[in-house]
Motif scaffolding. Structure first.
Motif, PDB file in Angstrom:
ATOM      1  N   LYS A   4       0.849  -1.186   0.000  1.00  0.00           N
ATOM      2  CA  LYS A   4       0.000   0.000   0.000  1.00  0.00           C
ATOM      3  C   LYS A   4       0.885   1.236   0.000  1.00  0.00           C
ATOM      4  N   ARG A   5       0.430   2.246  -0.757  1.00  0.00           N
ATOM      5  CA  ARG A   5       1.173   3.491  -0.864  1.00  0.00           C
ATOM      6  C   ARG A   5       0.269   4.643  -0.465  1.00  0.00           C
ATOM      7  N   SER A   6       0.865   5.619   0.173  1.00  0.00           N
ATOM      8  CA  SER A   6       0.133   6.762   0.672  1.00  0.00           C
ATOM      9  C   SER A   6       0.964   8.010   0.391  1.00  0.00           C
ATOM     10  N   ALA A   7       0.300   9.163   0.268  1.00  0.00           N
ATOM     11  CA  ALA A   7       1.014  10.416   0.014  1.00  0.00           C
ATOM     12  C   ALA A   7       0.353  11.537   0.792  1.00  0.00           C
ATOM     13  N   PRO A  42      -1.487  15.068   7.046  1.00  0.00           N
ATOM     14  CA  PRO A  42      -2.660  14.781   6.213  1.00  0.00           C
ATOM     15  C   PRO A  42      -2.212  13.979   4.982  1.00  0.00           C
ATOM     16  N   LYS A  43      -2.691  12.756   4.878  1.00  0.00           N
ATOM     17  CA  LYS A  43      -2.243  11.858   3.811  1.00  0.00           C
ATOM     18  C   LYS A  43      -3.289  10.782   3.575  1.00  0.00           C
ATOM     19  N   GLY A  44      -3.098  10.035   2.514  1.00  0.00           N
ATOM     20  CA  GLY A  44      -3.984   8.919   2.252  1.00  0.00           C
ATOM     21  C   GLY A  44      -3.469   8.050   1.122  1.00  0.00           C
ATOM     22  N   GLU A  45      -4.123   6.914   0.966  1.00  0.00           N
ATOM     23  CA  GLU A  45      -3.709   5.928  -0.032  1.00  0.00           C
ATOM     24  C   GLU A  45      -4.080   6.366  -1.445  1.00  0.00           C
ATOM     25  N   TYR A  46      -3.338   5.806  -2.379  1.00  0.00           N
ATOM     26  CA  TYR A  46      -3.626   6.063  -3.786  1.00  0.00           C
ATOM     27  C   TYR A  46      -3.351   4.802  -4.594  1.00  0.00           C
ATOM     28  N   GLU A  47      -3.935   4.785  -5.774  1.00  0.00           N
ATOM     29  CA  GLU A  47      -3.797   3.655  -6.686  1.00  0.00           C
ATOM     30  C   GLU A  47      -2.716   3.956  -7.732  1.00  0.00           C
ATOM     31  N   PRO A  48      -2.246   2.932  -8.464  1.00  0.00           N
ATOM     32  CA  PRO A  48      -1.174   3.131  -9.441  1.00  0.00           C
ATOM     33  C   PRO A  48      -1.504   4.134 -10.555  1.00  0.00           C
ATOM     34  N   ASP A  49      -2.794   4.382 -10.821  1.00  0.00           N
ATOM     35  CA  ASP A  49      -3.142   5.306 -11.904  1.00  0.00           C
ATOM     36  C   ASP A  49      -3.159   6.774 -11.453  1.00  0.00           C
ATOM     37  N   GLU A  50      -2.782   7.061 -10.200  1.00  0.00           N
ATOM     38  CA  GLU A  50      -2.743   8.426  -9.685  1.00  0.00           C
ATOM     39  C   GLU A  50      -1.311   8.734  -9.255  1.00  0.00           C
ATOM     40  N   THR A  51      -0.844   9.944  -9.538  1.00  0.00           N
ATOM     41  CA  THR A  51       0.503  10.299  -9.101  1.00  0.00           C
ATOM     42  C   THR A  51       0.491  10.560  -7.595  1.00  0.00           C
ATOM     43  N   ALA A  56      -1.591  13.382  -2.775  1.00  0.00           N
ATOM     44  CA  ALA A  56      -1.328  14.194  -1.586  1.00  0.00           C
ATOM     45  C   ALA A  56      -2.265  15.402  -1.536  1.00  0.00           C
ATOM     46  N   ARG A  57      -2.449  16.057  -2.680  1.00  0.00           N
ATOM     47  CA  ARG A  57      -3.346  17.221  -2.734  1.00  0.00           C
ATOM     48  C   ARG A  57      -4.797  16.786  -2.493  1.00  0.00           C
ATOM     49  N   ILE A  86       4.139   2.388   2.364  1.00  0.00           N
ATOM     50  CA  ILE A  86       5.122   3.386   1.964  1.00  0.00           C
ATOM     51  C   ILE A  86       4.419   4.732   1.865  1.00  0.00           C
ATOM     52  N   VAL A  87       4.971   5.729   2.563  1.00  0.00           N
ATOM     53  CA  VAL A  87       4.391   7.073   2.580  1.00  0.00           C
ATOM     54  C   VAL A  87       5.368   8.031   1.920  1.00  0.00           C
ATOM     55  N   THR A  88       4.875   8.808   0.962  1.00  0.00           N
ATOM     56  CA  THR A  88       5.632   9.851   0.291  1.00  0.00           C
ATOM     57  C   THR A  88       5.069  11.184   0.751  1.00  0.00           C
ATOM     58  N   ALA A  89       5.964  12.135   1.070  1.00  0.00           N
ATOM     59  CA  ALA A  89       5.472  13.423   1.572  1.00  0.00           C
ATOM     60  C   ALA A  89       6.220  14.593   0.956  1.00  0.00           C
ATOM     61  N   TRP A  90       5.521  15.714   0.919  1.00  0.00           N
ATOM     62  CA  TRP A  90       6.075  16.997   0.514  1.00  0.00           C
ATOM     63  C   TRP A  90       5.780  17.998   1.613  1.00  0.00           C
ATOM     64  N   ALA A  91       6.705  18.917   1.838  1.00  0.00           N
ATOM     65  CA  ALA A  91       6.449  20.038   2.734  1.00  0.00           C
ATOM     66  C   ALA A  91       6.018  21.223   1.871  1.00  0.00           C
ATOM     67  N   VAL A  92       5.118  22.026   2.414  1.00  0.00           N
ATOM     68  CA  VAL A  92       4.651  23.239   1.742  1.00  0.00           C
ATOM     69  C   VAL A  92       4.598  24.335   2.797  1.00  0.00           C
ATOM     70  N   GLU A  93       5.242  25.469   2.497  1.00  0.00           N
ATOM     71  CA  GLU A  93       5.168  26.591   3.421  1.00  0.00           C
ATOM     72  C   GLU A  93       3.856  27.313   3.183  1.00  0.00           C
ATOM     73  N   ALA A  94       3.015  27.317   4.193  1.00  0.00           N
ATOM     74  CA  ALA A  94       1.683  27.915   4.074  1.00  0.00           C
ATOM     75  C   ALA A  94       1.107  28.074   5.473  1.00  0.00           C
ATOM     76  N   ASP A  95       0.062  28.860   5.557  1.00  0.00           N
ATOM     77  CA  ASP A  95      -0.617  29.056   6.827  1.00  0.00           C
ATOM     78  C   ASP A  95      -2.100  28.816   6.609  1.00  0.00           C
ATOM     79  N   LEU A  96      -2.733  28.218   7.566  1.00  0.00           N
ATOM     80  CA  LEU A  96      -4.188  28.067   7.538  1.00  0.00           C
ATOM     81  C   LEU A  96      -4.681  27.946   8.965  1.00  0.00           C
TER      82      LEU A  96
END
Length: 158
Positions: A4-7, A42-51, A56-57, A86-96
């Motif tokens: 399983k893969r997550s982003a 904040p993350k979740g699983e994805y299938e092979p047909d999604e980047t 992640a978005r 396997i979890v893939t992550a990106w950092a984003v500078e932002a405020d909310l």
């Protein structure tokens, strides 16, 4: 066996000269009374047909009910959690404002064996923490994302 893969996206901001990260407390009855090890980016699983980046978005929106912020995506790489995911992550500078969160939901039988299905929020709260405050709260395997973000921020400042 399929792995399983997550982003996900790890938001960060600078407040009073200190870096803070946004993490989310997992929803549902299993996590309700727990704090340590019960938070996640904040993350979740994805299938092979999604980047992974598209996932992640999408997952950011599904979990928090807020648009994924624009901005440079800083790759934090992959990790393998204890469950093998396997979890893939990106950092984003932002405020909310976490108070604006409207989380997605999931349905599960609760109590177990009751035959009753109930709906629970995917995350029940989100909050900003300094990395050293976030680390013990995060699922153990995700703590390395904080270290990688801190390396990036130190390199940017130097």
């Amino acid at each position: 066996m399929t792995v399983k893969r997550s982003a996900g996206l790890l938001l960060f901001r600078t407040s009073n000269g200190r870096v803070e990260v946004l993490i989310a407390h997992m929803g549902g009855p299993f996590w309700a009374a727990r704090d340590e090890g019960a938070w996640s980016i904040p993350k979740g699983e994805y299938e092979p047909d999604e980047t992974p980046e598209a996932a992640a978005r999408r997952e950011f929106v599904e979990e928090l009910g807020l648009p994924a912020p624009d901005g440079e995506r800083i790759p934090l790489g992959d990790i393998r959690q204890a469950n093998g995911k396997i979890v893939t992550a990106w950092a984003v500078e932002a405020d909310l404002d976490p108070e604006q969160m409207v989380p997605g939901t999931f349905t599960m039988e609760w109590p177990r064996g009751s035959g009753v299905s109930r709906e629970f929020p995917e995350v029940d709260r989100a909050a900003w923490f300094a990395p050293e405050e976030a680390a013990p709260r995060l699922v153990a395997g995700q703590q390395v994302f904080l270290e990688r973000l801190e390396e990036y921020v130190r390199g940017r400042a130097g």
